[in-house]
Write a protein that holds these residues in place. Structure first.
Motif, PDB file in Angstrom:
ATOM      1  N   THR A 282      14.944   0.450 105.100  1.00 38.20           N
ATOM      2  CA  THR A 282      14.669  -0.408 104.043  1.00 38.20           C
ATOM      3  C   THR A 282      13.444  -1.143 104.367  1.00 38.20           C
ATOM      4  OG1 THR A 282      16.797  -0.367 103.425  1.00 38.20           O
ATOM      5  CG2 THR A 282      15.582  -2.178 102.690  1.00 38.20           C
ATOM      6  N   PHE A 283      12.474  -1.319 103.428  1.00 39.53           N
ATOM      7  CA  PHE A 283      11.445  -2.305 103.692  1.00 39.53           C
ATOM      8  C   PHE A 283      10.480  -2.702 102.765  1.00 39.53           C
ATOM      9  CE2 PHE A 283       9.788   1.984 102.869  1.00 39.53           C
ATOM     10  CZ  PHE A 283       8.431   2.024 102.401  1.00 39.53           C
TER      11      PHE A 283
ATOM     12  N   THR B 266      15.715   6.768  97.976  1.00 36.23           N
ATOM     13  CA  THR B 266      17.151   7.166  97.534  1.00 36.23           C
ATOM     14  C   THR B 266      17.794   6.440  96.557  1.00 36.23           C
ATOM     15  OG1 THR B 266      18.109   5.986  99.562  1.00 36.23           O
ATOM     16  CG2 THR B 266      17.330   8.269  99.669  1.00 36.23           C
ATOM     17  N   ARG B 267      17.385   5.175  96.336  1.00 33.62           N
ATOM     18  CA  ARG B 267      17.663   4.304  95.354  1.00 33.62           C
ATOM     19  C   ARG B 267      16.704   3.709  94.361  1.00 33.62           C
ATOM     20  NH1 ARG B 267      20.771  -0.181  98.941  1.00 33.62           N
ATOM     21  NH2 ARG B 267      21.323   1.161 100.445  1.00 33.62           N
ATOM     22  N   PRO B 268      16.904   3.626  93.200  1.00 30.32           N
ATOM     23  CA  PRO B 268      15.763   3.079  92.176  1.00 30.32           C
ATOM     24  C   PRO B 268      15.324   1.683  92.661  1.00 30.32           C
ATOM     25  CG  PRO B 268      17.753   3.759  90.875  1.00 30.32           C
ATOM     26  CD  PRO B 268      18.143   3.779  92.355  1.00 30.32           C
TER      27      PRO B 268
ATOM     28  N   ALA C 152      12.441  -1.534  99.286  1.00 31.07           N
ATOM     29  CA  ALA C 152      12.652   0.034  99.002  1.00 31.07           C
ATOM     30  C   ALA C 152      13.768   0.560  99.985  1.00 31.07           C
ATOM     31  CB  ALA C 152      11.111   0.652  99.012  1.00 31.07           C
ATOM     32  N   THR C 153      14.486   1.246  99.493  1.00 31.29           N
ATOM     33  CA  THR C 153      15.448   2.028 100.528  1.00 31.29           C
ATOM     34  C   THR C 153      15.281   3.440 100.451  1.00 31.29           C
ATOM     35  OG1 THR C 153      17.048   0.086 100.549  1.00 31.29           O
ATOM     36  CG2 THR C 153      17.694   2.334 101.065  1.00 31.29           C
TER      37      THR C 153
END
Length: 107
Positions: free
Chosen positions: A44-45, A11-13, A30-31
Motif C-alpha cells: 500500500t502506498f 487489488t482494490r478499487p 493504492a493497495t
C-alpha cells in the motif's frame, strides 16, 4: 537484465470521486500486489492522480526492502555497501473510464 520491470496491480478499487474533478490533484492510498523478480508482495502506498479529460496522470513510489524480493544489495569489499532499502517509482498517463453518475463533488 533478466528482471527489468516491476509490476504493480491494484487489488482494490481506488476511490477518486470525492475530490476528483478536472484539474484537481488528489492523493489516495493504492493497495495491490507488487511483483519484482518473480516475487509478489502486497503493498500500500500513496498514489497521486491528476485528471485531464479521459486521461489520468498518476505517480507514486513504493518503498521496498530488496531482500523481500530475492535481491541481494551489492557490496564491493568492506568499503562500499548499497542500502538494502529503496523505492520503486512509477508515473504515466492512463486511460480511465469514469462512471460519472456515481461521482459527486461540492466544488
Amino acid at each position: 537484465t533478466r528482471y527489468p520491470n516491476a509490476v504493480f496491480t491494484l487489488t482494490r478499487p481506488v476511490d477518486l470521486c470525492a475530490e476528483f474533478v478536472r484539474g484537481a490533484l488528489v492523493t489516495v492510498d493504492a493497495t495491490g500486489t507488487l511483483t519484482v523478480k518473480d516475487v509478489t508482495r502486497e503493498v500500500t502506498f500513496p498514489l497521486t492522480a491528476l485528471r485531464d479529460g479521459d486521461t489520468i496522470d498518476v505517480s507514486g513510489a513504493v518503498p521496498v526492502t530488496f531482500t523481500d524480493f530475492g535481491i541481494e544489495p551489492p557490496s564491493f569489499g568492506d568499503f562500499v555497501r548499497v542500502d538494502p532499502t529503496g523505492q520503486i517509482e512509477g508515473s504515466g498517463p492512463y486511460f480511465v473510464i469514469v462512471s460519472a453518475p456515481a461521482c459527486h463533488t461540492d466544488r
